[in-house]
Design an enzyme around this catalytic site. Structure first.
Site, PDB file in Angstrom:
ATOM      1  N   TYR A  14     -20.040   5.819  13.040  1.00 14.46           N
ATOM      2  CA  TYR A  14     -20.068   6.939  13.975  1.00 14.46           C
ATOM      3  C   TYR A  14     -20.182   8.263  13.243  1.00 14.46           C
ATOM      4  O   TYR A  14     -20.019   8.336  12.021  1.00 14.46           O
ATOM      5  CB  TYR A  14     -18.830   6.916  14.882  1.00 14.46           C
ATOM      6  CG  TYR A  14     -17.535   7.385  14.243  1.00 14.46           C
ATOM      7  CD1 TYR A  14     -16.879   6.615  13.288  1.00 14.46           C
ATOM      8  CD2 TYR A  14     -16.949   8.604  14.597  1.00 14.46           C
ATOM      9  CE1 TYR A  14     -15.688   7.040  12.710  1.00 14.46           C
ATOM     10  CE2 TYR A  14     -15.752   9.040  14.037  1.00 14.46           C
ATOM     11  CZ  TYR A  14     -15.135   8.255  13.090  1.00 14.46           C
ATOM     12  OH  TYR A  14     -13.963   8.681  12.516  1.00 14.46           O
ATOM     13  N   ARG A  46     -25.393  11.408   6.317  1.00 13.17           N
ATOM     14  CA  ARG A  46     -24.261  10.502   6.117  1.00 13.17           C
ATOM     15  C   ARG A  46     -24.403   9.263   7.002  1.00 13.17           C
ATOM     16  O   ARG A  46     -24.074   8.150   6.591  1.00 13.17           O
ATOM     17  CB  ARG A  46     -22.936  11.216   6.397  1.00 13.17           C
ATOM     18  CG  ARG A  46     -21.733  10.321   6.064  1.00 13.17           C
ATOM     19  CD  ARG A  46     -20.420  11.067   6.137  1.00 13.17           C
ATOM     20  NE  ARG A  46     -20.153  11.576   7.474  1.00 13.17           N
ATOM     21  CZ  ARG A  46     -19.181  12.427   7.770  1.00 13.17           C
ATOM     22  NH1 ARG A  46     -18.387  12.886   6.809  1.00 13.17           N
ATOM     23  NH2 ARG A  46     -18.991  12.838   9.001  1.00 13.17           N
ATOM     24  N   ARG A  89     -20.801 -14.391  19.307  1.00 14.70           N
ATOM     25  CA  ARG A  89     -19.809 -14.077  18.266  1.00 14.70           C
ATOM     26  C   ARG A  89     -19.975 -14.966  17.038  1.00 14.70           C
ATOM     27  O   ARG A  89     -19.936 -16.197  17.138  1.00 14.70           O
ATOM     28  CB  ARG A  89     -18.387 -14.208  18.822  1.00 14.70           C
ATOM     29  CG  ARG A  89     -17.317 -13.728  17.851  1.00 14.70           C
ATOM     30  CD  ARG A  89     -15.935 -13.739  18.492  1.00 14.70           C
ATOM     31  NE  ARG A  89     -14.936 -13.230  17.560  1.00 14.70           N
ATOM     32  CZ  ARG A  89     -14.311 -13.994  16.658  1.00 14.70           C
ATOM     33  NH1 ARG A  89     -14.596 -15.273  16.575  1.00 14.70           N
ATOM     34  NH2 ARG A  89     -13.419 -13.461  15.835  1.00 14.70           N
ATOM     35  N   LYS A 146     -18.459   5.615   7.308  1.00 14.41           N
ATOM     36  CA  LYS A 146     -17.752   6.127   8.497  1.00 14.41           C
ATOM     37  C   LYS A 146     -17.763   5.077   9.613  1.00 14.41           C
ATOM     38  O   LYS A 146     -18.510   5.188  10.586  1.00 14.41           O
ATOM     39  CB  LYS A 146     -18.379   7.447   8.954  1.00 14.41           C
ATOM     40  CG  LYS A 146     -17.458   8.282   9.848  1.00 14.41           C
ATOM     41  CD  LYS A 146     -17.944   9.700   9.957  1.00 14.41           C
ATOM     42  CE  LYS A 146     -17.205  10.507  11.004  1.00 14.41           C
ATOM     43  NZ  LYS A 146     -15.764  10.612  10.805  1.00 14.41           N
ATOM     44  N   GLU A 168      -6.446  11.292   1.842  1.00 15.16           N
ATOM     45  CA  GLU A 168      -6.923  12.271   2.826  1.00 15.16           C
ATOM     46  C   GLU A 168      -6.030  12.208   4.054  1.00 15.16           C
ATOM     47  O   GLU A 168      -5.056  11.452   4.083  1.00 15.16           O
ATOM     48  CB  GLU A 168      -8.388  12.002   3.192  1.00 15.16           C
ATOM     49  CG  GLU A 168      -8.633  10.601   3.714  1.00 15.16           C
ATOM     50  CD  GLU A 168     -10.112  10.265   3.911  1.00 15.16           C
ATOM     51  OE1 GLU A 168     -10.931  11.171   4.101  1.00 15.16           O
ATOM     52  OE2 GLU A 168     -10.431   9.060   3.886  1.00 15.16           O
ATOM     53  N   LEU A 217     -13.518   9.583   2.913  1.00 13.84           N
ATOM     54  CA  LEU A 217     -14.770   9.920   3.585  1.00 13.84           C
ATOM     55  C   LEU A 217     -15.335  11.195   2.949  1.00 13.84           C
ATOM     56  O   LEU A 217     -14.589  12.132   2.662  1.00 13.84           O
ATOM     57  CB  LEU A 217     -14.530  10.154   5.081  1.00 13.84           C
ATOM     58  CG  LEU A 217     -15.837  10.379   5.841  1.00 13.84           C
ATOM     59  CD1 LEU A 217     -16.586   9.060   6.026  1.00 13.84           C
ATOM     60  CD2 LEU A 217     -15.591  11.022   7.190  1.00 13.84           C
TER      61      LEU A 217
END
Ligand code: PDD
Length: 301
Positions: free
Chosen positions: A50, A69, A117, A164, A196, A221
């Site tokens: 995301y 990114r 799945r 991310k 972070e 990140l």
């Protein structure tokens, strides 16, 4: 016997009373009609990445950085891009227009798609892409004015925090632990050093005025706001050290702050109940917030 009347209240999303327009796989639809499959690998495996891009004055802040990114996150997970980055920018602009968004955030998520799945990646699935907006006052932030309190907690996330992904349960638990302790956020600690914040990059300013923030690696990140703020700090002749720092160093610092696309630069005034510096937002954090906002508005697209 009296009859009871049940009144069904409309759901209040706390943002806008009107229904938002959401983008799902090529279609702009009212949020009530925006759906993805229960077989989506984003839902079943957190097999998804995301980005969150802020919007000021109806324009995108640092879109190109977020797009780059995103491309990197997709590449690292061998995931197909749902469209080109130029098309993605157009979709962002369309979302701003269709939602009358002046100030706030655009959330973008791309998943590997829907398939039966299986832990192994399925072949030939089409990636799922979803975008939605969140109206929010970002520039006039009481949080930034007051500064936030953090607690330190162990960093229990996986080893590829540079990608991310939507695996956000550990940060979510961290935020809850902070709130239960009467703080606003948690700074994550691994092997004795701060990595972070739960959803932001962490910094201290030492007593001699040097900004210290963790160096880029797979441990954190690579914040888009981080890159801009460090460039602007260097231009303002502020000394920068990119290296790990300890919670004791935070307690001994002149000030501390964090950066993210949704909060820009925000002072941190307390860690584990110990005031940082004067226990109020510091001059370096305040100055960087001002400089960053000016630059963001100038370069918005
Ligand atoms: N979070 N570190 C983590 C773990 C983050 O989740 C984020 C962003 C950052 C800051 O990156 P950037 O400056 O590119 O926003 C650092 C977003 C805002 C979120 O999850 O909502």
């Amino acid at each position: 016997m009296t009859m009871k009347t049940y009144i069904h209240q409309p759901v209040n999303y706390g943002v806008k009373s009107m229904s938002r327009t959401v983008y799902v796989n090529g279609n702009y639809v009212p949020e009530e009609q925006a759906t993805v499959s229960v077989f989506d690998r984003g839902f079943l495996f957190a097999d998804a990445v995301y980005e969150v891009t802020s919007v000021l004055g109806g324009k995108l802040i640092a879109f190109d950085g977020h797009a780059k990114r995103l491309e990197r996150s997709l590449r690292e997970l061998q995931m197909d891009a749902p469209c080109t980055m130029d098309e993605l920018k157009e979709i962002h602009h369309e979302m701003v227009a269709r939602n009358d968004l002046v100030e706030g955030l655009i959330y973008l998520q791309v998943t590997r798609g829907a398939a039966d799945r299986d832990f192994a990646f399925p072949k030939d699935t089409k990636p799922t892409i979803v975008l939605f907006t969140q109206a929010k006052n970002l520039t006039n932030s009481p949080t930034a004015d007051a500064g936030i309190k953090v607690i330190s907690i162990p960093d229990i996330r996986w080893g590829r925090r540079d990608i991310k992904t939507v695996q956000l349960l550990a940060p979510s638990l961290g935020k809850m632990e902070a709130k239960a302790a009467g703080a606003d956020d948690a700074w994550l600690v691994e092997d004795g050093f701060v990595t972070e914040g739960t959803s932001n990059n962490a910094y201290i300013v030492t007593k001699n005025g040097t900004i210290v923030t963790r160096n880029l690696s797979t441990d954190i990140l690579h914040g888009i706001t981080r890159a801009a703020v460090l460039r602007l700090a260097a231009e303002a002749q502020i000394k920068i050290e990119e290296r790990p720092f300890t919670v004791d160093e935070v307690k001994d610092a002149a000030e501390a702050f964090f950066t993210s696309a949704s909060a820009f630069v925000c002072p941190v005034i307390e860690i584990d109940g110990c005031p940082i510096g004067t226990g109020t937002p510091g001059p370096v954090a305040n100055r960087l917030r001002d400089i960053y906002l000016q630059e963001a508005l100038k370069t918005a697209t």
